[in-house]
Design an enzyme around this catalytic site. Structure first.
Site, mmCIF file in Angstrom:
data_model
loop_
_atom_site.group_PDB
_atom_site.id
_atom_site.type_symbol
_atom_site.label_atom_id
_atom_site.label_comp_id
_atom_site.label_asym_id
_atom_site.label_seq_id
_atom_site.Cartn_x
_atom_site.Cartn_y
_atom_site.Cartn_z
ATOM 1 N N PHE A 52 0.863 -1.187 0.000
ATOM 2 C CA PHE A 52 0.000 0.000 0.000
ATOM 3 C C PHE A 52 0.893 1.228 0.000
ATOM 4 N N LEU B 186 1.076 5.019 0.182
ATOM 5 C CA LEU B 186 0.489 6.335 0.430
ATOM 6 C C LEU B 186 1.592 7.337 0.809
ATOM 7 N N THR B 187 2.443 6.968 1.776
ATOM 8 C CA THR B 187 3.459 7.889 2.311
ATOM 9 C C THR B 187 4.514 8.223 1.254
ATOM 10 N N GLU B 188 4.935 9.466 1.274
ATOM 11 C CA GLU B 188 6.013 9.912 0.371
ATOM 12 C C GLU B 188 7.153 10.499 1.203
ATOM 13 N N TRP C 50 8.795 4.075 2.743
ATOM 14 C CA TRP C 50 8.392 3.340 3.951
ATOM 15 C C TRP C 50 7.280 2.347 3.660
ATOM 16 N N ALA D 173 -6.864 -0.947 9.092
ATOM 17 C CA ALA D 173 -5.572 -1.384 9.640
ATOM 18 C C ALA D 173 -5.342 -0.827 11.047
ATOM 19 N N GLU E 47 0.674 4.195 10.448
ATOM 20 C CA GLU E 47 -0.803 4.249 10.512
ATOM 21 C C GLU E 47 -1.277 5.473 11.286
ATOM 22 N N THR F 55 0.764 8.766 13.486
ATOM 23 C CA THR F 55 1.571 8.796 14.718
ATOM 24 C C THR F 55 0.650 9.039 15.919
ATOM 25 N N HIS F 56 1.223 8.851 17.090
ATOM 26 C CA HIS F 56 0.482 9.127 18.340
ATOM 27 C C HIS F 56 -0.054 10.557 18.322
HETATM 28 P P1 TGC Z 1 -9.594 15.478 6.262
HETATM 29 O O1 TGC Z 1 -10.169 16.713 5.625
HETATM 30 O O2 TGC Z 1 -9.715 15.326 7.725
HETATM 31 O O3 TGC Z 1 -10.259 14.186 5.590
HETATM 32 C C1 TGC Z 1 -10.383 14.061 4.170
HETATM 33 C C2 TGC Z 1 -11.621 13.210 3.902
HETATM 34 O O4 TGC Z 1 -11.423 11.902 4.455
HETATM 35 C C3 TGC Z 1 -12.440 11.611 5.434
HETATM 36 N N1 TGC Z 1 -11.782 10.859 6.511
HETATM 37 C C4 TGC Z 1 -11.904 9.533 6.654
HETATM 38 N N2 TGC Z 1 -12.623 8.626 5.980
HETATM 39 C C5 TGC Z 1 -12.534 7.339 6.374
HETATM 40 N N3 TGC Z 1 -11.749 6.928 7.392
HETATM 41 C C6 TGC Z 1 -10.997 7.800 8.081
HETATM 42 N N4 TGC Z 1 -10.202 7.374 9.065
HETATM 43 C C7 TGC Z 1 -11.048 9.172 7.730
HETATM 44 N N5 TGC Z 1 -10.444 10.299 8.175
HETATM 45 C C8 TGC Z 1 -10.902 11.320 7.424
HETATM 46 C C9 TGC Z 1 -12.954 12.965 5.874
HETATM 47 O O5 TGC Z 1 -14.262 12.864 6.362
HETATM 48 C C10 TGC Z 1 -12.880 13.733 4.574
HETATM 49 O O6 TGC Z 1 -13.979 13.326 3.775
HETATM 50 P P2 TGC Z 1 -14.673 14.348 2.701
HETATM 51 O O7 TGC Z 1 -15.888 13.634 2.241
HETATM 52 O O8 TGC Z 1 -14.952 15.602 3.476
HETATM 53 O O9 TGC Z 1 -13.659 14.561 1.626
HETATM 54 O O10 TGC Z 1 -8.085 15.338 5.770
HETATM 55 P P3 TGC Z 1 -6.749 16.093 6.205
HETATM 56 O O11 TGC Z 1 -5.921 16.279 4.997
HETATM 57 O O12 TGC Z 1 -7.097 17.296 7.044
HETATM 58 O O13 TGC Z 1 -5.996 14.999 7.108
HETATM 59 C C11 TGC Z 1 -6.399 14.623 8.320
HETATM 60 C C12 TGC Z 1 -5.361 13.637 8.961
HETATM 61 C C13 TGC Z 1 -4.127 14.371 9.415
HETATM 62 C C14 TGC Z 1 -6.066 13.055 10.155
HETATM 63 C C15 TGC Z 1 -4.974 12.516 7.948
HETATM 64 O O14 TGC Z 1 -4.234 13.019 6.894
HETATM 65 C C16 TGC Z 1 -4.197 11.389 8.593
HETATM 66 O O15 TGC Z 1 -4.796 10.466 9.149
HETATM 67 N N6 TGC Z 1 -2.827 11.415 8.535
HETATM 68 C C17 TGC Z 1 -2.004 10.321 8.979
HETATM 69 C C18 TGC Z 1 -1.428 9.606 7.791
HETATM 70 C C19 TGC Z 1 -1.321 8.131 8.009
HETATM 71 O O16 TGC Z 1 -1.896 7.550 8.919
HETATM 72 N N7 TGC Z 1 -0.601 7.462 7.144
HETATM 73 C C20 TGC Z 1 -0.489 6.041 7.194
HETATM 74 C C21 TGC Z 1 0.150 5.484 5.949
HETATM 75 S S1 TGC Z 1 -0.113 3.750 5.707
HETATM 76 C C22 TGC Z 1 0.824 3.021 6.894
HETATM 77 O O17 TGC Z 1 1.397 3.611 7.752
HETATM 78 C C23 TGC Z 1 0.874 1.551 6.812
HETATM 79 S S2 TGC Z 1 1.826 0.804 8.034
HETATM 80 C C24 TGC Z 1 1.470 -0.756 7.619
HETATM 81 C C25 TGC Z 1 2.029 -1.839 8.457
HETATM 82 O O18 TGC Z 1 3.176 -2.259 8.193
HETATM 83 O O19 TGC Z 1 1.260 -2.382 9.313
HETATM 84 P P1 FAD Z 2 6.236 13.120 9.936
HETATM 85 O O1 FAD Z 2 4.871 13.289 9.388
HETATM 86 O O2 FAD Z 2 7.347 13.875 9.296
HETATM 87 O O3 FAD Z 2 6.204 13.459 11.497
HETATM 88 C C1 FAD Z 2 7.394 13.681 12.250
HETATM 89 C C2 FAD Z 2 6.974 14.062 13.671
HETATM 90 O O4 FAD Z 2 6.186 15.251 13.625
HETATM 91 C C3 FAD Z 2 6.099 13.008 14.326
HETATM 92 O O5 FAD Z 2 6.387 12.925 15.705
HETATM 93 C C4 FAD Z 2 4.685 13.547 14.132
HETATM 94 O O6 FAD Z 2 3.763 13.109 15.129
HETATM 95 C C5 FAD Z 2 4.942 15.042 14.250
HETATM 96 N N1 FAD Z 2 3.904 15.815 13.564
HETATM 97 C C6 FAD Z 2 3.566 15.800 12.246
HETATM 98 N N2 FAD Z 2 2.555 16.619 11.998
HETATM 99 C C7 FAD Z 2 2.206 17.175 13.189
HETATM 100 C C8 FAD Z 2 1.206 18.097 13.604
HETATM 101 N N3 FAD Z 2 0.323 18.616 12.734
HETATM 102 N N4 FAD Z 2 1.150 18.450 14.914
HETATM 103 C C9 FAD Z 2 2.027 17.909 15.804
HETATM 104 N N5 FAD Z 2 2.980 17.030 15.487
HETATM 105 C C10 FAD Z 2 3.073 16.662 14.190
HETATM 106 N N6 FAD Z 2 3.296 4.180 4.807
HETATM 107 C C11 FAD Z 2 2.579 3.673 3.765
HETATM 108 O O7 FAD Z 2 1.964 4.404 3.005
HETATM 109 N N7 FAD Z 2 2.530 2.314 3.555
HETATM 110 C C12 FAD Z 2 3.176 1.429 4.344
HETATM 111 O O8 FAD Z 2 3.088 0.213 4.122
HETATM 112 C C13 FAD Z 2 3.951 1.944 5.427
HETATM 113 N N8 FAD Z 2 4.695 1.083 6.190
HETATM 114 C C14 FAD Z 2 5.545 1.595 7.141
HETATM 115 C C15 FAD Z 2 6.417 0.725 7.813
HETATM 116 C C16 FAD Z 2 7.322 1.238 8.732
HETATM 117 C C17 FAD Z 2 8.291 0.326 9.399
HETATM 118 C C18 FAD Z 2 7.301 2.624 9.057
HETATM 119 C C19 FAD Z 2 8.224 3.173 10.118
HETATM 120 C C20 FAD Z 2 6.457 3.484 8.394
HETATM 121 C C21 FAD Z 2 5.568 2.988 7.413
HETATM 122 N N9 FAD Z 2 4.751 3.854 6.669
HETATM 123 C C22 FAD Z 2 3.994 3.356 5.625
HETATM 124 C C23 FAD Z 2 4.854 5.298 6.838
HETATM 125 C C24 FAD Z 2 4.122 5.832 8.070
HETATM 126 O O9 FAD Z 2 2.738 5.854 7.870
HETATM 127 C C25 FAD Z 2 4.670 7.238 8.336
HETATM 128 O O10 FAD Z 2 5.991 7.072 8.815
HETATM 129 C C26 FAD Z 2 3.820 8.001 9.349
HETATM 130 O O11 FAD Z 2 2.548 8.306 8.818
HETATM 131 C C27 FAD Z 2 4.508 9.292 9.824
HETATM 132 O O12 FAD Z 2 5.026 10.018 8.763
HETATM 133 P P2 FAD Z 2 6.569 10.533 8.806
HETATM 134 O O13 FAD Z 2 7.417 9.383 9.194
HETATM 135 O O14 FAD Z 2 6.822 11.185 7.513
HETATM 136 O O15 FAD Z 2 6.622 11.570 9.986
#
Ligand code: TGC
Ligand code: FAD
Length: 395
Positions: A134, A136-138, A172, A253, A374, A376-377
């Site tokens: 998957f 998503l992250t850049e 990542w 997730a 998924e 951060t905290h």
């Molecule tokens: P925002 O305006 O809040 O939301 C945009 C649209 O999305 C809707 N929405 C959701 N829908 C479903 N589920 C959710 N959890 C949702 N959260 C928001 C929202 O209602 C809105 O819909 P619409 O109809 O109005 O367009 O968006 P924002 O740009 O302000 O961002 C909010 C924020 C910061 C919470 C979001 O960007 C975020 O969650 N950031 C964290 C990024 C993240 O979690 N990345 C994870 C990458 S994948 C990964 O880490 C895999 S690890 C895998 C492993 O090895 O296990």
């Molecule tokens: P940043 O966004 O740069 O954040 C750095 C620090 O700043 C953090 O402490 C954060 O909490 C803080 N911060 C950021 N914004 C704010 C704010 N607005 N206010 C206060 N504090 C803030 N991504 C995928 O898409 N697919 C994957 O399969 C996937 N697998 C991963 C596997 C591993 C082992 C790891 C480590 C990461 C993976 N990721 C994946 C990426 C992961 O989702 C990102 O690392 C995560 O979302 C945080 O992004 P970043 O590392 O760029 O940190």
């Protein structure tokens, strides 16, 4: 049916059905027979036990909540949570592999894909014959995926069946290098986020492995590089439009991580209890000192509260009443308590706490990734803050 022997101070397993306990038992057996005997070697060598994918598939662990018509197990969300818990009791890398495959690859195909995409990919991914990732992250957009730079351009804007050209870099990405298919998120020319199934071998697509991790060492983490990759229209997820599509996958997730992190915490707590009863200092077991008992009592209390939280989230999810902020609370709290429990457990083990003869240091390193990915905290704290106040404080 007899309950499983694990940390369960409030007899929470009495709230589980026979089917749920049976799934937990299967996953526990898998962890004990397949993961624990090999995980230290894989962690030392930083390799992923890929051969476990088809074994997890055969047991129904991949995409486990999706319907049986696509070769999936059709489990409820509590059984799925217990499965994640038991896999992560073994190692976060195996829970990660299963949750990416199910929640981040099979779920978007199921929820946003065409019938052809579902029929083609879901049975192969469910069986573990094919692996997905998957993207998503850049490099410059982690917590803020809305800013992504990856772009999808229509090859020939005058034809509806012309396909797309993808450019961008993802970072990542779990399982990227070994994946047969990558769910890649990119903005179209109108600035809307679309999802694409980018297949291994497509010209211009590569997935180099990232090296040097001290955490989640038994998991493959990769870059995805897309240089003028031609992707046919039939590989676009037709029902995915906007950031809410990938965020919807994250809800799946993140829910699994709320349970998985408890498995990690329980493994550390159980190792610490065992050690405290057998390690003698000042002529008595260290578990006989009040300071150690305080640490163990606090660990057990936090795990127990986390178990109640996870179970109620599962019941809400099964009743289709769960909200993203509720899931955020589960991911945020249970990762934070698992992180704390792993640190205190390491402390209780003294110098042995830094040796990989014991599972604790491996879990302690792993939780750093799980706490970060998924969302951060901090991000989950802000999601809850917005829910409470109605005011978004991300920017
Ligand atoms: P925002 O305006 O809040 O939301 C945009 C649209 O999305 C809707 N929405 C959701 N829908 C479903 N589920 C959710 N959890 C949702 N959260 C928001 C929202 O209602 C809105 O819909 P619409 O109809 O109005 O367009 O968006 P924002 O740009 O302000 O961002 C909010 C924020 C910061 C919470 C979001 O960007 C975020 O969650 N950031 C964290 C990024 C993240 O979690 N990345 C994870 C990458 S994948 C990964 O880490 C895999 S690890 C895998 C492993 O090895 O296990
Ligand atoms: P940043 O966004 O740069 O954040 C750095 C620090 O700043 C953090 O402490 C954060 O909490 C803080 N911060 C950021 N914004 C704010 C704010 N607005 N206010 C206060 N504090 C803030 N991504 C995928 O898409 N697919 C994957 O399969 C996937 N697998 C991963 C596997 C591993 C082992 C790891 C480590 C990461 C993976 N990721 C994946 C990426 C992961 O989702 C990102 O690392 C995560 O979302 C945080 O992004 P970043 O590392 O760029 O940190």
């Amino acid at each position: 049916m007899p309950q499983l022997n694990c940390t369960d101070f409030l007899n929470i397993s009495e709230l589980l059905s026979e089917e749920e306990i049976e799934v937990q038992r299967m996953a526990r057996d898998f962890t004990e027979k397949e993961i624990l005997p090999i995980i230290t070697k894989h962690t030392r060598e930083s390799t992923f036990p890929k051969e476990l994918f088809p074994k997890m598939g055969a047991l129904g662990f991949l995409g486990a909540t999706l319907p049986q018509e696509y070769g999936c197990a059709g489990l409820n969300n509590v059984a799925y949570g217990l499965l994640m818990q038991e896999l992560e009791r073994g190692d976060s890398s195996m829970r990660s592999a299963a949750s990416v495959q199910g929640g981040l690859v099979m779920y978007p195909i199921y929820a946003y894909g065409s019938e052809e995409q579902k029929k083609k990919w879901l049975p192969l991914l469910a069986s573990g014959k094919k692996i997905g990732c998957f993207g998503l992250t850049e490099p410059d957009f982690g917590s803020n995926p809305a800013g992504m730079l990856s772009r999808a351009k229509k090859k020939n804007s005058h034809s509806t069946n012309s396909g797309w050209i993808l450019n961008g870099t993802k970072m990542w990405i779990t399982n990227g290098t070994i994946a047969d298919v990558a769910v890649v998120w990119a903005k179209n020319e109108a600035g809307k986020i679309n999802g694409f199934l980018v297949e291994k071998g497509m010209k211009g697509f590569s997935a180099p492995e990232m090296k040097g991790k001290f955490s989640l060492r038994a998991s493959v983490t990769s870059e995805l590089v897309l240089e003028e990759v031609e992707v046919p229209e039939e590989n676009r997820l037709p029902k995915a439009e906007g950031l809410k599509a990938p965020l919807g996958c994250l809800s799946q997730a993140r829910y699994g991580i709320a349970w998985g992190s408890l498995g990690l915490a329980m493994a550390c707590y159980e190792a610490a209890v065992e050690y405290s009863k057998t390690r003698i200092q000042f002529d008595k077991p260290i578990g006989g000192f009040q300071l150690t008992q305080k640490k163990l009592a606090e660990m057990l209390t936090e795990i127990t509260k986390g178990q109640l939280l996870a179970l109620q989230l599962g019941r809400l999810k099964d009743a289709k009443k769960i909200t993203p902020p509720q899931i955020s609370m589960g991911k945020m709290n249970n990762c934070a308590i698992a992180r704390k429990v792993s640190h205190v457990a390491r402390e209780i083990l003294g110098a042995n706490g830094i040796l990989d003869d014991y599972p604790v240091i491996r879990h302690m390193m792993n939780i750093e990734s799980v706490y970060t990915y998924e969302g951060t905290h901090d991000i989950h704290t802000l999601i809850l803050g917005e829910e409470i106040t109605g005011i978004a404080a991300y920017k």
